[in-house]
Design a protein around this motif. Structure first.
Motif, PDB file in Angstrom:
ATOM      1  N   ASP A  15      44.299  38.279  44.220  1.00  0.00           N
ATOM      2  CA  ASP A  15      44.876  38.031  42.904  1.00  0.00           C
ATOM      3  C   ASP A  15      43.912  37.245  42.019  1.00  0.00           C
ATOM      4  O   ASP A  15      43.806  37.498  40.817  1.00  0.00           O
ATOM      5  CB  ASP A  15      46.203  37.260  43.040  1.00  0.00           C
ATOM      6  CG  ASP A  15      47.322  38.111  43.615  1.00  0.00           C
ATOM      7  OD1 ASP A  15      47.174  39.343  43.642  1.00  0.00           O
ATOM      8  OD2 ASP A  15      48.344  37.537  44.027  1.00  0.00           O
ATOM      9  N   VAL A  53      47.833  41.627  36.237  1.00  0.00           N
ATOM     10  CA  VAL A  53      47.632  40.260  36.716  1.00  0.00           C
ATOM     11  C   VAL A  53      48.859  39.404  36.432  1.00  0.00           C
ATOM     12  O   VAL A  53      49.321  38.641  37.295  1.00  0.00           O
ATOM     13  CB  VAL A  53      46.380  39.638  36.069  1.00  0.00           C
ATOM     14  CG1 VAL A  53      46.330  38.130  36.304  1.00  0.00           C
ATOM     15  CG2 VAL A  53      45.124  40.297  36.614  1.00  0.00           C
ATOM     16  N   ALA A  56      51.735  40.394  38.744  1.00  0.00           N
ATOM     17  CA  ALA A  56      51.514  39.877  40.095  1.00  0.00           C
ATOM     18  C   ALA A  56      51.753  38.377  40.162  1.00  0.00           C
ATOM     19  O   ALA A  56      52.307  37.862  41.149  1.00  0.00           O
ATOM     20  CB  ALA A  56      50.100  40.216  40.561  1.00  0.00           C
ATOM     21  N   ARG A  60      54.408  36.419  42.456  1.00  0.00           N
ATOM     22  CA  ARG A  60      53.903  35.439  43.420  1.00  0.00           C
ATOM     23  C   ARG A  60      54.451  34.051  43.167  1.00  0.00           C
ATOM     24  O   ARG A  60      54.897  33.358  44.083  1.00  0.00           O
ATOM     25  CB  ARG A  60      52.366  35.419  43.348  1.00  0.00           C
ATOM     26  CG  ARG A  60      51.718  34.308  44.185  1.00  0.00           C
ATOM     27  CD  ARG A  60      51.931  34.553  45.667  1.00  0.00           C
ATOM     28  NE  ARG A  60      51.222  33.567  46.485  1.00  0.00           N
ATOM     29  CZ  ARG A  60      51.735  32.390  46.849  1.00  0.00           C
ATOM     30  NH1 ARG A  60      52.937  32.028  46.442  1.00  0.00           N
ATOM     31  NH2 ARG A  60      51.029  31.563  47.613  1.00  0.00           N
TER      32      ARG A  60
END
Length: 331
Positions: A15, A53, A56, A60
């Motif tokens: 990531d 991004v 994600a 997360r």
């Protein structure tokens, strides 16, 4: 999938590399939840790599923060559309912008008590019957609560007015194994207006609740549709009763689970500034709106766009069921 229900696909190094390639920096701000994202002008639009991004990072870290943004209502809605379909609420207050039906303004909530013959503080006091009552996900009584919320600050006090979020996936993983196994098979009713203390005599808010009831039975542990994580799906604002348990048993277990869900190590607190934006996963978090700024007499104006969500499913695969006043996709 790990034995505690945590998805194993998160790869912080991958990531980080993806963020760097997209010109972004994702900086975690607490151990289990929350990250600042820097290097992006949301008003200028996003390319596909930046969208990936940010998506994600939300999955997360559950909530991400952007500072110093210049979004207006149109830009706010356009940003939201890169991640899903914005909700169009049927009922909004007079402060919300008429030309942008997807945008709700928090000043609307200050009107609610007055509509029912109460000062706003009395209305809040009657709705919050426990210290943890204010913790909630957005529209959790619906059978299909929003997938995510994007909140933008316009005017905030110089101090006070912070919002706090908690990571419900981490809370579930933190339970002991026997308790995880026990609660994974339970379901609970989430109902609008739970615990409201009526005013003596005729109470206009009670009549409003009876005329606009919304309730659903959700799994007490839902499986996140994107990450596969098991999420402790509990909050202090909507949960009425664990089905199949006595009221005494239900109250004791809900108190335990909500205390677990709001442990400080699972939380992050955000200090707002004009132009700040918070983007959170409404499926895996609960949040607590501030109550420390009303006495300051300084406006706190925020704008919210929510993304359409799905019907939760439990560990056994069974979906949530509507009880009254709600069906998927209808607002």
């Amino acid at each position: 999938m790990t034995t505690d229900g945590r998805a194993t696909h998160f790869d912080d190094l991958a990531d980080e590399k993806a963020a760097g390639a997209a010109g972004l920096e994702v900086r975690p701000v607490a151990g289990h939840i929350g990250a600042d994202i820097e290097g992006v002008d949301l008003a200028a639009g996003l390319d596909a790599a930046q969208v990936a991004v940010i998506r994600a990072a939300v999955l997360r870290w559950k909530v991400v923060f952007f500072r110093g943004q210049r979004l207006d209502h149109a830009g706010h809605v356009a940003f939201a559309r890169r991640f899903g379909e914005p909700v169009v609420p049927r009922r909004r207050g007079s402060a919300s912008p008429p030309d942008f039906p997807e945008v709700e303004t928090t000043a609307d909530r200050l009107e609610l008590g007055g509509k029912f013959g109460m000062e706003h503080e009395e209305w809040l006091r009657r709705r919050r019957h426990t210290l943890l009552r204010g913790w909630h996900c957005d529209h959790g009584a619906r059978v299909d609560p929003p997938a995510a919320t994007i909140l933008r600050a316009e005017t905030v006090p110089p101090y006070g007015g912070d919002t706090t979020w908690s990571n419900l996936a981490a809370a579930y993983a933190g339970l002991s194994a026997p308790v995880r196994e026990f609660v994974a098979g339970l379901r609970a009713e989430h109902r609008l207006g739970v615990g409201y203390q009526p005013r003596p005599g005729d109470d206009a808010y009670v009549r409003h609740l009876l005329d606009h009831q919304v309730a659903s039975v959700h799994p007490l542990v839902r499986v996140h549709p994107e990450t596969g994580e098991r999420v402790l799906y509990v909050n202090g604002y909507y949960v009425e009763q664990i089905t199949g348990l006595s009221r005494a048993e239900s109250a004791a277990i809900l108190d335990l689970l909500l205390a677990e869900a709001t442990r400080p190590e699972y939380t992050v607190r955000f200090r707002w500034e004009p132009g700040s934006v918070a983007f959170w996963d409404n499926r895996a978090t609960i949040h607590l709106a501030p109550s420390d700024n009303a006495h300051l007499g300084i406006p706190r104006t925020m704008h919210r766009v929510m993304l359409t969500g799905d019907v939760p499913a439990g560990v056994d695969g069974r979906p949530s069921q509507p009880v009254t006043g709600t069906e998927p996709g209808r607002w």
